[in-house]
Every structure is written in structure tokens, then in C-alpha cells.
Design a protein around this motif. Structure first.
Motif, short mmCIF file in Angstrom:
data_model
loop_
_atom_site.label_atom_id
_atom_site.label_comp_id
_atom_site.label_asym_id
_atom_site.label_seq_id
_atom_site.Cartn_x
_atom_site.Cartn_y
_atom_site.Cartn_z
N PRO A 1 27.36 42.47 -6.87
CA PRO A 1 26.14 42.73 -7.66
C PRO A 1 25.66 41.51 -8.45
O PRO A 1 24.46 41.28 -8.56
N TYR A 2 26.57 40.72 -8.97
CA TYR A 2 26.19 39.53 -9.71
C TYR A 2 25.52 38.52 -8.79
O TYR A 2 24.47 37.96 -9.11
N LEU A 3 26.11 38.28 -7.61
CA LEU A 3 25.51 37.35 -6.65
C LEU A 3 24.17 37.87 -6.14
O LEU A 3 23.24 37.09 -5.92
N LYS A 4 24.06 39.17 -5.96
CA LYS A 4 22.81 39.76 -5.50
C LYS A 4 21.70 39.48 -6.51
O LYS A 4 20.58 39.10 -6.14
N THR A 5 21.99 39.63 -7.80
CA THR A 5 21.01 39.36 -8.84
C THR A 5 20.60 37.89 -8.84
O THR A 5 19.42 37.57 -8.94
#
Length: 106
Positions: free
Chosen positions: A92-96
Motif C-alpha cells: 500500500p505504501y509503494l502504491k501510494t
């Protein structure tokens, strides 16, 4: 007073660390196989079932899984990573971060 060691994971009790390790490794392996066969979807919740068992084993061995289980343990982690990439899982962090990079005007 002779007291038996009792280990717990979820609703199960084990008489030894070895018994618990074997059971949790088998549970994780079975889940991975069922995902591979298509009986279960390759989704994070299904992979987490196996992941939490492997993490619990690592915690019980204080970060150093016993040598007799290490190859199976490492193999199961490798299979989980493979499933994550096949399932197009993105942290989720990389997606953001990726979404922010796409919106930045150069």
C-alpha cells in the motif's frame, strides 16, 4: 512440581515447540498448495494465513528457526513471495508513492 510447557497458536495447544513447528509448517504448506491449485483465490487474506504461521514460528525461535526446519521454512516464504507477485500485490505504501509519481507533472 513438574509442569509441562504448553504452547498456543490460535485455538490449538502444543506440548512441544517441535510439534507446533511441524503443524504450522504443514498448515502454511497446505494453504499455499490450495492457492496454487486454484481451490483458494490468490488474495492477501489467503496468503496471510500462511504468513502468520511462518511469522509465529520465527518469533518462537527468537528469529533463528532451527536448522532442521530452515529449508522448509525458507521454501515456504519463497512460495509466498511468488504468489504475491502472481497476484499483482502491491504494498500500500509503494502504491501510494507510484500514484503520486504518476500525477507529478514533469
Amino acid at each position: 512440581m513438574n509442569q509441562q510447557v504448553r504452547l498456543k497458536f490460535e485455538h490449538e495447544e502444543f506440548l512441544s515447540l517441535e510439534e507446533m513447528t511441524i503443524k504450522l509448517l504443514n498448515d502454511a504448506n497446505e494453504r499455499i498448495i490450495r492457492i496454487d491449485l486454484g481451490e483458494l483465490p490468490n488474495e492477501r487474506e489467503e496468503r496471510n494465513y500462511a504468513k502468520f504461521r511462518l511469522m509465529h514460528i520465527e518469533r518462537c525461535y527468537e528469529g533463528h528457526v532451527h536448522e532442521s526446519y530452515r529449508s522448509i521454512y525458507n521454501s515456504l516464504w519463497s512460495q509466498l513471495y511468488r504468489l504475491e507477485h502472481q497476484g499483482n500485490y502491491t504494498n500500500p505504501y509503494l502504491k501510494t508513492l507510484l500514484e503520486r509519481l504518476r500525477t507529478v507533472k514533469l
